[in-house]
Every structure is written in C-alpha cells, then in structure tokens.
Scaffold this active site. Structure first.
Site, PDB file in Angstrom:
ATOM      1  N   ASN A  14       0.881  -1.169   0.000  1.00 29.26           N
ATOM      2  CA  ASN A  14       0.000   0.000   0.000  1.00 29.26           C
ATOM      3  C   ASN A  14       0.919   1.220   0.000  1.00 29.26           C
ATOM      4  O   ASN A  14       1.431   1.624   1.033  1.00 29.26           O
ATOM      5  CB  ASN A  14      -0.876  -0.045   1.260  1.00 29.26           C
ATOM      6  CG  ASN A  14      -1.804   1.152   1.375  1.00 29.26           C
ATOM      7  OD1 ASN A  14      -1.821   2.021   0.505  1.00 29.26           O
ATOM      8  ND2 ASN A  14      -2.560   1.206   2.458  1.00 29.26           N
ATOM      9  N   ARG A 100      -2.721  -2.174  -3.143  1.00 28.98           N
ATOM     10  CA  ARG A 100      -3.895  -1.331  -2.957  1.00 28.98           C
ATOM     11  C   ARG A 100      -3.779  -0.205  -3.974  1.00 28.98           C
ATOM     12  O   ARG A 100      -2.800   0.550  -3.973  1.00 28.98           O
ATOM     13  CB  ARG A 100      -3.892  -0.755  -1.551  1.00 28.98           C
ATOM     14  CG  ARG A 100      -5.073   0.118  -1.310  1.00 28.98           C
ATOM     15  CD  ARG A 100      -5.003   0.705   0.068  1.00 28.98           C
ATOM     16  NE  ARG A 100      -6.297   1.174   0.472  1.00 28.98           N
ATOM     17  CZ  ARG A 100      -6.586   1.525   1.695  1.00 28.98           C
ATOM     18  NH1 ARG A 100      -5.693   1.422   2.633  1.00 28.98           N
ATOM     19  NH2 ARG A 100      -7.784   1.966   1.990  1.00 28.98           N
ATOM     20  N   HIS A 188     -12.580   3.291   0.546  1.00 29.84           N
ATOM     21  CA  HIS A 188     -12.496   2.341   1.662  1.00 29.84           C
ATOM     22  C   HIS A 188     -13.138   1.003   1.293  1.00 29.84           C
ATOM     23  O   HIS A 188     -13.564   0.240   2.160  1.00 29.84           O
ATOM     24  CB  HIS A 188     -13.171   2.879   2.940  1.00 29.84           C
ATOM     25  CG  HIS A 188     -12.468   4.054   3.549  1.00 29.84           C
ATOM     26  ND1 HIS A 188     -13.146   5.128   4.112  1.00 29.84           N
ATOM     27  CD2 HIS A 188     -11.156   4.330   3.671  1.00 29.84           C
ATOM     28  CE1 HIS A 188     -12.261   6.012   4.553  1.00 29.84           C
ATOM     29  NE2 HIS A 188     -11.052   5.566   4.296  1.00 29.84           N
ATOM     30  N   ARG A 248      -9.363  16.152   6.994  1.00 28.42           N
ATOM     31  CA  ARG A 248     -10.269  16.543   5.894  1.00 28.42           C
ATOM     32  C   ARG A 248     -11.632  16.916   6.474  1.00 28.42           C
ATOM     33  O   ARG A 248     -12.074  16.300   7.446  1.00 28.42           O
ATOM     34  CB  ARG A 248     -10.434  15.383   4.916  1.00 28.42           C
ATOM     35  CG  ARG A 248      -9.197  15.100   4.089  1.00 28.42           C
ATOM     36  CD  ARG A 248      -9.306  13.809   3.319  1.00 28.42           C
ATOM     37  NE  ARG A 248      -8.600  12.710   3.959  1.00 28.42           N
ATOM     38  CZ  ARG A 248      -8.780  11.423   3.698  1.00 28.42           C
ATOM     39  NH1 ARG A 248      -9.665  11.063   2.793  1.00 28.42           N
ATOM     40  NH2 ARG A 248      -8.100  10.507   4.330  1.00 28.42           N
ATOM     41  N   GLU A 386      -7.722  -4.837   5.602  1.00 30.19           N
ATOM     42  CA  GLU A 386      -7.644  -4.591   4.162  1.00 30.19           C
ATOM     43  C   GLU A 386      -6.515  -5.403   3.521  1.00 30.19           C
ATOM     44  O   GLU A 386      -6.641  -5.868   2.389  1.00 30.19           O
ATOM     45  CB  GLU A 386      -7.423  -3.090   3.917  1.00 30.19           C
ATOM     46  CG  GLU A 386      -8.657  -2.275   4.285  1.00 30.19           C
ATOM     47  CD  GLU A 386      -8.313  -0.893   4.796  1.00 30.19           C
ATOM     48  OE1 GLU A 386      -7.670  -0.794   5.868  1.00 30.19           O
ATOM     49  OE2 GLU A 386      -8.691   0.094   4.162  1.00 30.19           O
TER      50      GLU A 386
END
Ligand code: ADP
Length: 405
Positions: A14, A100, A188, A248, A386
């Site tokens: 990732n 990813r 996600h 964010r 993940e």
C-alpha cells in the site's frame, strides 16, 4: 528463515506519497492466509524509518543506517524492502504482489491482474486521485523492475461500490463536464468488502440485511450495505465528502471552496492543502488530527472537534438509513471505530431514535456485539483487515490458493 517459514509468499503493498505499508502472507489452505510480517517504511525522501512486526507482534530489527542513506524515493523504498525481506525471510519466494490501488475508475468492479494495457488505463485515472494513484502505480512499476516476472494484482478501493444505483453515483453537473469520469465512486472499499465477507460468520442474522458500516480511521466514511452489497457510500468523487476526518472536512458547501479562491485569494495548491491536510479534527481543534489526543484534552476546541465528528456521523447514519429504507445493524471498524468506546457510545446514543440500544458494558469491553439484547438495530465492533482482503484477491487471481498449506 526458520523451519516454519513457508517457501511461497504473497507480498501486499500500500504505497503512499511518503510511506510504503506492506504485509507478507503465506497460504494456509483454501481461502486462508497467514500473516508472516507487516510493517511500513515512513518518511520516504526525508527521514525514512522502517517498522516491522512479526506474526506474533514482536518487533523485527531493521538496519537503520542503510535505510536512512538509501531510501530517497518510493522506488528505493521498494528495493530496500525486497532486500530486507530476502534477508529476514531467506528462502521465502515472493510469488505474487497485491497492491492497494485507490482508483479503478467506473468499470472495474473487482481486482485485476496487472498488464501493460491495464497499467496504461489506470494511469489515465491519475487526475481523479492525484494524491494517491501515482504512488500506487509507481509501486507497480518498481516491483516490475525489482522483481521481474512476478505477477501483480491491483485491488481497488472503488471496486466494492460499483453496481450502486445510478442516483447514488451521480454528480449533478452538466453532462459535458461529467464526460471525463466525474461521478461518485466511494472509497475504503477493501475495508467494506472484508467486513461484508466476515459478516455471515460473525453475525449471520444481519449479513443479508440492511447494514451501515462506519469505517472511522484517519479517513472516515460510511457504507450502506443491502444483502452484502454496497448501495451508497459517504465518500464520493474524491475522499473529501461525508464524515469529518482527521485532516479533511467531510461534506462542505461548495460555496466555501469558491470563497477560499475568490474571497481569500488562495491558490489551487493552498486550497488543496486546506482541504486535505489542515481541516477536520485538526482544523476544528487546532490541536491534533488524532482522536486519542482530543479525547485526552480539556480544551473546548478539542471537545468541539469530537462533538462535530459525532454529530456528522450520526447525521450521515440517518441519511444512510433513509437510503436503506430502515436499518438492521451498524458495524464500527478502523482505528477510532475499533478502539474508542466513547466515540462508539456517543454515535450510538445519537442514533437511538433508529431503535439502537447500546450495551454499555459490552461496548466498554470492546466486545464484538455491543448492542443490548432485544435492541431493534444491533451494533457491532469488527476489526477490519484490508491487507488480508488484498492477499485473498491476489491468491485467487493468481491461482495460488492452497499452493502452500
Ligand atoms: P489509517 O489507516 O487511515 O491511518 P486507522 O484506521 O489506523 O487510520 O485510524 C487511525 C486513527 O484511529 C488515529 O488517528 C486515532 O485518531 C484513532 N485511534 C486509534 N486508537 C484509538 C483509541 N484507542 N482511541 C481513540 N482513537 C483511536
């Protein structure tokens, strides 16, 4: 390599702008994967550090000096990682690499084996995710160079959301502006796919029902699931929409962005920095983007940041319940969702009107089922994974499943 290290392993990567997260898996029979090590190289290009944990959680040592002098960019980070893995797990052979990749565009509803044509196609999506896609694809290039001939699989954060109804994907701007891929994608997805994959075992009664998954980490979003499939997501065209996040803002009146440009005279670069790096929990509190710091703080601004995080989550849960036409369960996952009983409690209390009754003791104990017996809507805490999802996809697509039990 000790005698328990298997010969064939899958490497999961990732890659971000300044970090390379990784995990190494060995097949443990049909659809089962055993993590051998996981870790990350951070501070790439500035002050690189590498942290690796073995399967039992113990820290593995890394030669810091070699790391600091050689890891100047993502390509060098990958080269260093491969060299280190070769030494630490001598005898193990990397037979596939799963990545990813943040953006799969409108068409990829599942992972793909990387080919030159696929890579070209994915590069065209870089303008849609400029902060992530170039680094994800850079890692694919680096692997092709460092491990020639080893097959690679791209696993997209957007795939799980494909197949949503047209209204959920729509960005309601003029058609000519939408031609280049302006639509809601959702992110996600690997986390949501993992949770959806374990629901039939962990909570069979709700697995085919109406479920909201709350992925609350540094990035945060909700996914509305019906019968295990995504029907809506709070993240849209980019990873800026929906919930309040670490740095964010989440959903914002677009007029605010116009004001930053026209009223405050900010440049595009400055606005991007405000939206991705300076807002959310950090912007509200002025203290930290880390929920742990805010929960430990007495400052009024820290309390306001947590209040807004909870308020926005509860508001979006209401919206997702409307999308689903009612609700059977909510699942909390990721850093905050897995570890903060207080935030879970507050979101559940704000969602009590849906018929959700929390079991305070179970929630405080971080139990899997955290709702009270008889609660109309059940609540769950399920750790996401993940990397395992990527290992599963990579193994399946490359035909490695069961190759090395
Ligand atoms: P990412 O993978 O997106 O970086 P994580 O899922 O690891 O994010 O979540 C990171 C966030 O989880 C941290 O920024 C922190 O705010 C939060 N977190 C982790 N542990 C706790 C805890 N015990 N209590 C509250 N928040 C926590």
């Amino acid at each position: 390599m000790d005698s328990s290290t298997p010969a064939d392993v899958v490497l999961v990567l990732n890659a971000g702008s300044s970090s390379l997260k990784f995990a190494m898996y060995a097949s443990a029979g049909a659809l089962a994967w055993r993590a051998l090590a996981r870790g990350q190289i951070e501070g790439i290009g500035t002050t690189p550090r590498m942290i690796v944990k073995a399967a039992d959680g113990s820290l593995l040592t890394v030669p810091a000096l070699a790391l600091a002098s050689s890891v100047v960019d993502g390509r060098a980070a990958l080269a260093f990682l491969v060299e280190w893995l070769n030494e630490a797990f001598a005898g193990a052979r990397i037979v596939g690499v799963g990545h990813r990749v943040v953006h799969g565009g409108p068409s990829h509803s599942s992972p793909v084996v990387v080919t030159p044509a696929i890579l070209d196609e994915l590069r065209k999506l870089e303008p849609l995710a400029p902060l992530h896609q170039p680094y994800n694809l850079g890692a694919i290039d680096a692997v092709a160079q460092r491990l020639p001939g080893v097959p690679q699989v791209a696993c997209f954060d957007t795939s799980f959301h494909r197949g949503q109804p047209a209204v959920a994907e729509l960005v309601p701007l003029p058609a000519e502006l939408r031609k280049g891929g302006l639509q809601r994608y959702g992110f996600h997805g690997l986390s949501y796919e993992y949770i959806a994959s374990v629901l039939p075992d962990i909570a069979p009664a709700i697995a085919s029902g109406r479920v909201i998954i709350a992925h609350l980490g540094s990035g945060a979003s909700l996914c509305a699931l019906r019968d295990g499939r995504s029907v809506d997501s709070s993240l849209g065209f980019t990873a800026l929409d929906g919930l309040c996040m670490g740095t964010r803002p989440g959903a914002l009146d677009p007029g605010v962005v116009l004001y930053l440009f026209q009223g405050l005279g900010m440049s595009a670069q400055e606005v991007e920095t405000v939206l991705y790096k300076r807002s959310g929990l950090l912007g509200i509190s002025g203290i930290s983007n880390d929920m742990r710091d805010l929960l430990a703080s007495d400052a009024a601004s820290a309390r306001l940041a947590i209040d807004y995080f909870v308020y926005r989550a509860a508001r979006e849960i209401g919206a997702m319940a409307a999308v689903l036409g009612g609700l059977d369960a909510i699942v909390f996952t990721a850093g905050i969702g897995e570890h903060s009983a207080e935030v879970r409690q507050r979101i559940c209390e704000a969602s009590a009107w849906l018929g959700l009754q929390l079991d305070r003791a179970a929630n405080d104990a971080h139990a899997t089922c955290i709702s009270a017996p008889g609660s109309k809507v059940s609540a769950w805490m399920i750790p996401t994974n993940e990397e395992l999802m990527i290992a599963r996809h990579t193994g399946r697509l490359l035909g490695l499943v069961g190759a090395n039990p």
